[in-house]
Design a protein around this motif. Structure first.
Motif, PDB file in Angstrom:
ATOM      1  N   PHE A 136      -3.102  -9.802 -10.187  1.00 45.20           N
ATOM      2  CA  PHE A 136      -2.960  -8.652  -9.344  1.00 45.20           C
ATOM      3  C   PHE A 136      -3.625  -7.834  -9.700  1.00 45.20           C
ATOM      4  CE2 PHE A 136      -1.302  -4.458  -9.203  1.00 45.20           C
ATOM      5  CZ  PHE A 136      -1.436  -4.034  -7.948  1.00 45.20           C
ATOM      6  N   ARG A 179       1.392  -3.216  -3.998  1.00 46.19           N
ATOM      7  CA  ARG A 179      -0.168  -2.983  -3.417  1.00 46.19           C
ATOM      8  C   ARG A 179       0.105  -1.986  -2.206  1.00 46.19           C
ATOM      9  NH1 ARG A 179      -0.276  -8.426  -4.357  1.00 46.19           N
ATOM     10  NH2 ARG A 179      -2.517  -9.545  -5.065  1.00 46.19           N
ATOM     11  N   LYS A 203      -2.054   1.333  -0.973  1.00 42.58           N
ATOM     12  CA  LYS A 203      -2.231   2.428   0.286  1.00 42.58           C
ATOM     13  C   LYS A 203      -1.409   3.656   0.514  1.00 42.58           C
ATOM     14  CE  LYS A 203      -2.210  -2.540   2.859  1.00 42.58           C
ATOM     15  NZ  LYS A 203      -1.076  -3.557   3.362  1.00 42.58           N
ATOM     16  N   SER A 225      -7.232  -9.452  -8.059  1.00 41.55           N
ATOM     17  CA  SER A 225      -6.959  -8.955  -6.823  1.00 41.55           C
ATOM     18  C   SER A 225      -7.434  -7.893  -6.339  1.00 41.55           C
ATOM     19  CB  SER A 225      -5.575  -9.619  -6.503  1.00 41.55           C
ATOM     20  OG  SER A 225      -4.519  -8.559  -5.985  1.00 41.55           O
ATOM     21  N   ILE A 226      -7.125  -6.105  -6.784  1.00 48.90           N
ATOM     22  CA  ILE A 226      -6.955  -5.107  -6.221  1.00 48.90           C
ATOM     23  C   ILE A 226      -7.816  -4.620  -6.638  1.00 48.90           C
ATOM     24  CG2 ILE A 226      -4.273  -4.781  -5.443  1.00 48.90           C
ATOM     25  CD1 ILE A 226      -4.851  -2.950  -8.862  1.00 48.90           C
ATOM     26  N   LYS A 278       3.103  -7.555  -4.734  1.00 52.95           N
ATOM     27  CA  LYS A 278       3.507  -6.946  -2.696  1.00 52.95           C
ATOM     28  C   LYS A 278       3.367  -5.828  -3.281  1.00 52.95           C
ATOM     29  CE  LYS A 278       5.044  -8.703   1.400  1.00 52.95           C
ATOM     30  NZ  LYS A 278       6.229  -8.811   2.195  1.00 52.95           N
TER      31      LYS A 278
END
Length: 157
Positions: free
Chosen positions: A69, A44, A48, A72-73, A41
């Protein structure tokens, strides 16, 4: 050779153990720009805000595995080279992840400083080659479009 100074390699290291983050940062801070995160988390959120060239993540973390992870990215952050680091060996998972292009390399803990530094430099070379390839593809597409326009105009004449 160019006189332009080379930017430092930007690495995001994710590990749920604070001591590992501190060790990584203190070992490599002179060579690279190091960003660290205690969780997927948190990583991420960093992604950003910051551009990174290489992502190194621990596999075994409480909420989300390193591999989960990374998967997912990938849609939003496909460019960074991904490296998996773990104290545990699940060779089938690692082999599948490499074959599918999810990870570039797999390392075991505890990591050897010189070996990891070499892997980082190799990964960055791959990163640069991929970026150059993307740039050349864009230039080729523009040239093709221009050629198609010229060709279309000649056919109308």
């Amino acid at each position: 050779m160019s006189d332009t100074p080379q930017k430092p390699i930007r690495i995001l290291y994710i590990d749920d153990e604070e001591i590992n983050l501190q060790a990584f940062k203190s070992t490599f801070k002179r060579d690279f720009k190091i960003l660290v995160a205690l969780s997927a988390k948190e990583a991420r959120e960093i992604l950003k805000e910051q551009e990174v060239d290489i992502i190194i993540t621990d596999q075994r973390m409480p909420v989300e595995t390193g591999l989960d992870f990374l998967v997912s990215i990938m849609p939003n952050y496909h460019d960074p080279i991904r490296i998996l680091l773990t104290a545990y060996t699940d060779i089938q998972v690692v082999s599948d992840a490499i074959q599918k292009g999810i990870i570039y390399h797999y390392l075991t803990k505890p990591w050897d400083e010189d070996y990891l530094r070499n892997i980082i430099h190799n990964a960055y070379e791959v990163y640069n080659l991929r970026q150059e390839n993307l740039k050349l593809k864009r230039e080729l597409a523009i040239a093709k479009d221009q050629l198609d326009k010229i060709s279309g105009q000649n056919q109308l004449s």
